[in-house]
Design a protein around this motif. Structure first.
Motif, short mmCIF file in Angstrom:
data_model
loop_
_atom_site.label_atom_id
_atom_site.label_comp_id
_atom_site.label_asym_id
_atom_site.label_seq_id
_atom_site.Cartn_x
_atom_site.Cartn_y
_atom_site.Cartn_z
N SER A 165 0.80 -1.21 0.00
CA SER A 165 0.00 0.00 0.00
C SER A 165 0.83 1.26 0.00
N PRO A 166 1.90 1.37 0.80
CA PRO A 166 2.70 2.60 0.74
C PRO A 166 3.21 2.91 -0.66
N MET A 167 3.58 1.85 -1.41
CA MET A 167 4.07 2.10 -2.76
C MET A 167 2.98 2.68 -3.64
N ASN A 168 1.76 2.18 -3.49
CA ASN A 168 0.65 2.72 -4.26
C ASN A 168 0.38 4.17 -3.89
N ASP A 169 0.49 4.48 -2.62
CA ASP A 169 0.30 5.86 -2.19
C ASP A 169 1.37 6.77 -2.76
N HIS A 170 2.60 6.27 -2.80
CA HIS A 170 3.69 7.08 -3.35
C HIS A 170 3.47 7.37 -4.83
N THR A 171 2.96 6.38 -5.56
CA THR A 171 2.66 6.59 -6.98
C THR A 171 1.60 7.67 -7.15
N ALA A 172 0.58 7.61 -6.34
CA ALA A 172 -0.47 8.61 -6.42
C ALA A 172 0.05 9.99 -6.07
N LYS A 173 0.95 10.06 -5.06
CA LYS A 173 1.55 11.36 -4.73
C LYS A 173 2.31 11.92 -5.91
N THR A 174 3.00 11.04 -6.61
CA THR A 174 3.77 11.48 -7.78
C THR A 174 2.85 12.10 -8.83
N LEU A 175 1.72 11.45 -9.09
CA LEU A 175 0.78 11.98 -10.08
C LEU A 175 0.24 13.33 -9.65
N MET A 176 -0.10 13.47 -8.36
CA MET A 176 -0.64 14.73 -7.88
C MET A 176 0.40 15.83 -7.93
N ALA A 177 1.62 15.51 -7.49
CA ALA A 177 2.67 16.53 -7.43
C ALA A 177 2.97 17.10 -8.79
N GLY A 178 2.93 16.27 -9.80
CA GLY A 178 3.28 16.73 -11.14
C GLY A 178 2.29 17.70 -11.73
N THR A 179 1.11 17.82 -11.13
CA THR A 179 0.09 18.71 -11.69
C THR A 179 -0.07 19.99 -10.89
N GLU A 180 0.66 20.14 -9.81
CA GLU A 180 0.43 21.31 -8.97
C GLU A 180 0.95 22.59 -9.59
N ASN A 181 2.02 22.52 -10.36
CA ASN A 181 2.58 23.71 -11.00
C ASN A 181 2.09 23.80 -12.43
N ASP A 210 -9.77 27.09 -13.33
CA ASP A 210 -9.04 27.45 -12.12
C ASP A 210 -7.96 26.41 -11.81
N ARG A 211 -7.33 26.55 -10.65
CA ARG A 211 -6.20 25.69 -10.32
C ARG A 211 -6.57 24.22 -10.29
N ALA A 212 -7.68 23.93 -9.63
CA ALA A 212 -8.08 22.53 -9.52
C ALA A 212 -8.41 21.94 -10.89
N ALA A 213 -9.12 22.71 -11.72
CA ALA A 213 -9.46 22.22 -13.06
C ALA A 213 -8.20 22.03 -13.90
N THR A 214 -7.24 22.93 -13.76
CA THR A 214 -5.98 22.79 -14.49
C THR A 214 -5.28 21.49 -14.12
N MET A 215 -5.26 21.17 -12.83
CA MET A 215 -4.64 19.92 -12.39
C MET A 215 -5.34 18.72 -13.01
N MET A 216 -6.67 18.78 -13.07
CA MET A 216 -7.42 17.66 -13.62
C MET A 216 -7.20 17.53 -15.13
N TRP A 217 -7.16 18.67 -15.83
CA TRP A 217 -6.92 18.60 -17.28
C TRP A 217 -5.52 18.07 -17.57
N ARG A 218 -4.55 18.48 -16.77
CA ARG A 218 -3.20 17.97 -16.99
C ARG A 218 -3.12 16.48 -16.71
N LEU A 219 -3.81 16.03 -15.71
CA LEU A 219 -3.85 14.59 -15.42
C LEU A 219 -4.40 13.82 -16.62
N ILE A 220 -5.47 14.34 -17.19
CA ILE A 220 -6.07 13.69 -18.35
C ILE A 220 -5.09 13.69 -19.52
#
Length: 652
Positions: free
Chosen positions: A79-95, A188-198
């Motif tokens: 589980s920690p590894m899966n959480d780390h992967t998700a953190k990576t995806l989130m971090a990449g969209t914050e900027n 906005d910021r949240a939408a930008t993060m979601m579009w970048r994820l897509i």
């Protein structure tokens, strides 16, 4: 044998699962490789003073016993590894920092301490998303709004939300796109993060782009409904803003290639429309966008910027630079010169991307085939430049019908573009055979004051008649031949040469029923052709002689043909005058304008038709001659000899 087949089937199912798992692993590797990994704050922060998550996200918790993993766990995964992967995806969209190419400023969404902090708690479970979405699709818009709200809030959010966004977008792309555009039209910021994820997931982006394009193509507002019945209008520019965010994502070009033609046409439409017309509500919406993201103040400049980004993503960097060097982008932003810039862009793109240009041409053909296409001039300009990229066996009839319609346009630019298109079409033998219905319109255009229109009309006729199986009808032949005679004297050498060649083609290819009406016109053509036989332009002189031979053959005059072959020009002129003395005055009248020609050879040739002594009385009766010509004629009539008159005529 049955056991072997069962084993093979089992092996195929296993390999199919492995491929699915492999695709996800590759996606994760792409996230790690191309996104900047930022470590989230420790979970201690979440337990020492962060706000409690709202009830909306709590309702999305997984039911007991439902798996939370999207892939089967391996021996070294936990589980920690899966959480780390998700953190990576989130971090990449914050900027989301993007440079405004017009101002040099940074535009977009900067990272601040107020951004959501990804942690490992309160994760909406993927298994539940899949199960609930299958059972009740109407919940999807609410889920999207909940995720957007949580990403934009100041409370702790789960790091697995990016995976949830991708899952929802994969399974319900239309609902995700429309809901996100409605709850965050200015991105906005949240939408930008979601579009970048897509944008980071090629397979997800392929499913999302069709809906995004439908919104972009429906100007100015789109009212597609989501599964919960929401049909609140969405601005087409909001979809363009979302696309612009996606285009910035690394490696998104693989999915972009599939829809590159439609995306380009949609962006081109926005450039054209926002330059020509800006409704008040659209202007107000864009003011909010540029104030929030420091974008160009005019939406047409933003659309151009998005087009540049798309072309660079599609590896057309050189074409973007070439357009800038030729000031094409600035020209594209002016309503009066837009069609010139679009034509320039089409020529630049045609050199490197024929498949894309073919797709763009098909999209534009669909737009221009509507009964009342809006802002069609730039689209027509692009289409004409890339017509050669189309398979005319499939769409030739549609193109010909459209060009025929624009040929009748009162707009000079549209008529000229239609003629350029017809020049291209007429080079195709199959299309040339279908252009007979345009003969009357093209004949009328031969009398146009615009030399370029005349030249292209002649080119269409010449291309059509290059096909030996195409004959000139008895009704078209005399009208066409009559229209060509004045063009023999055209100041444009190309027009003059084309008209002489085309006249010869008419004599060769006229049907038997049309030969008798054509005979009179051919007789009249002999006089100017004899004079142009001496033209200083070798091509014109050669064409005139060949056309004279063709005319002699058409008139069945073997005597004239023999004189032509022996280059006996003076005897040829005398023979023409001797054949019909009643038309001497007309013959001389036609020769008089050549006396003012800057070419001495043409003045000498004209003098051949004013030599016979019995023409003097006819010459005295001529009206509307210039003073200089009148003096020459007077000297000739009352002068001592013909040689003196000829000398005076040719030495002027």
């Amino acid at each position: 044998m049955t056991a072997d087949l069962d084993d093979d089937a089992a092996l195929d199912r296993t390999q199919e699962k492995d491929r699915a798992h492999g695709r996800f692993r590759r996606t994760v590797q792409m996230f790690r490789k191309f996104m900047c990994i930022r470590r989230g704050k420790t979970s201690t922060t979440a337990t020492e003073g962060t706000a409690e998550p709202d009830s909306g996200l709590t309702e999305l918790q997984a039911e007991p016993g439902v798996s939370t993993d999207i892939t089967a766990p391996s021996g070294d995964s936990d589980s920690p590894m899966n959480d780390h992967t998700a953190k990576t995806l989130m971090a990449g969209t914050e900027n989301m920092a993007i440079t405004n190419t017009d101002t040099g400023e940074t535009q977009g969404i900067p990272n601040t301490d107020t951004m959501p902090i990804p942690t490992g708690i309160h994760a909406p479970e993927l298994g539940y998303f899949k199960e609930s979405a299958d059972s009740s699709q109407q919940q999807v818009p609410a889920m999207v709004r909940n995720i957007h709200q949580r990403l934009g809030s100041h409370v702790t959010v789960d790091a697995r939300l990016p995976i949830n966004v991708l899952r929802l977008a994969e399974e319900h792309p239309a609902d995700v796109v429309l809901t996100l555009l409605r709850c965050a039209p200015s991105c906005d910021r949240a939408a930008t993060m979601m579009w970048r994820l897509i944008g980071l997931s090629g397979s997800t982006l392929e499913k999302v782009l069709p809906t995004l394009l439908c919104v972009m193509e429906d100007w100015p507002l789109n009212s597609l409904s989501t599964s919960d019945g929401d049909d609140t209008p969405v601005f087409a520019l909001a979809a363009t803003l979302a696309l612009w965010v996606i285009v910035q994502v690394p490696r998104c070009h693989e999915a972009m290639n599939l829809y590159s033609s439609r995306i380009f046409v949609a962006l081109l439409s926005h450039v054209v429309i926002t330059t020509q017309q800006m409704p008040e509500e659209v202007d107000h919406f864009w003011r909010v966008c540029w104030e929030e993201h420091r974008l160009p103040t005019n939406p047409n400049r933003f659309a151009v910027q998005a087009m540049k980004a798309l072309l660079c993503r599609l590896r057309c960097d050189n074409e973007v630079v070439a357009m800038g060097r030729k000031r094409g982008w600035d020209t594209l932003l002016c309503a009066d010169t837009q069609h010139y810039a679009v034509g320039l862009l089409a020529r630049e793109m045609r050199r490197v991307s024929l498949p894309m240009c073919s797709g763009i041409a098909l999209c534009l053909l669909g737009l221009l085939s509507r009964e009342e296409p809006r802002w069609d001039l730039p689209f027509l300009a692009f289409l004409v430049e890339v017509l050669e990229c189309l398979d005319l066996r499939e769409c030739g009839d549609s193109v010909l019908e459209m060009m025929s319609r624009y040929l009748l346009s009162e707009c000079r630019q549209r008529c000229r573009l239609a003629l350029r298109g017809l020049v291209v079409l007429s080079k195709d033998p199959a299309m040339a055979r279908r252009m007979g219905s345009l003969s009357q319109q093209l004949v009328e255009l031969l009398g146009d004051e615009d030399g370029e229109v005349v030249r292209m009309s002649l080119s269409v006729f010449m291309n059509v008649l290059e096909n030996k199986d195409i004959l000139v009808s008895s009704t078209t032949a005399p009208k066409l031949a009559e229209a060509l005679l004045p063009l023999f004297e055209n100041d444009n050498g190309h027009v003059q040469l084309l008209s002489i060649h085309l006249f010869s083609k008419v004599m060769e290819l006229v049907v038997d029923e049309g030969k008798k009406p054509l005979k009179t016109i051919v007789n009249r053509s002999l006089y100017p052709l004899v004079i142009y036989w001496d033209d200083e332009n070798w091509h014109v002189a050669k064409a005139s002689r060949e056309t004279l031979i063709c005319a002699a053959k058409f008139l069945k005059r073997r005597d004239l043909k023999q004189l032509l072959k022996k280059d006996q020009k003076l005897k040829f002129a005398e023979r023409l005058l001797a054949d019909d003395r009643s038309r001497v005055a007309e013959c001389v009248r036609r020769a008089l304008p050549f006396m003012d020609s800057p070419q001495q050879s043409l003045r000498e040739a004209a003098a051949r038709f004013t030599g016979p002594e019995d023409c003097k009385d006819r010459l005295a009766e001529l009206q509307s001659v210039s003073p200089l010509q009148s003096d020459m004629l007077s000297l000739w009539i009352h002068g001592p000899s013909l040689s003196v008159a000829i000398y005076l005529l040719t030495a002027t």
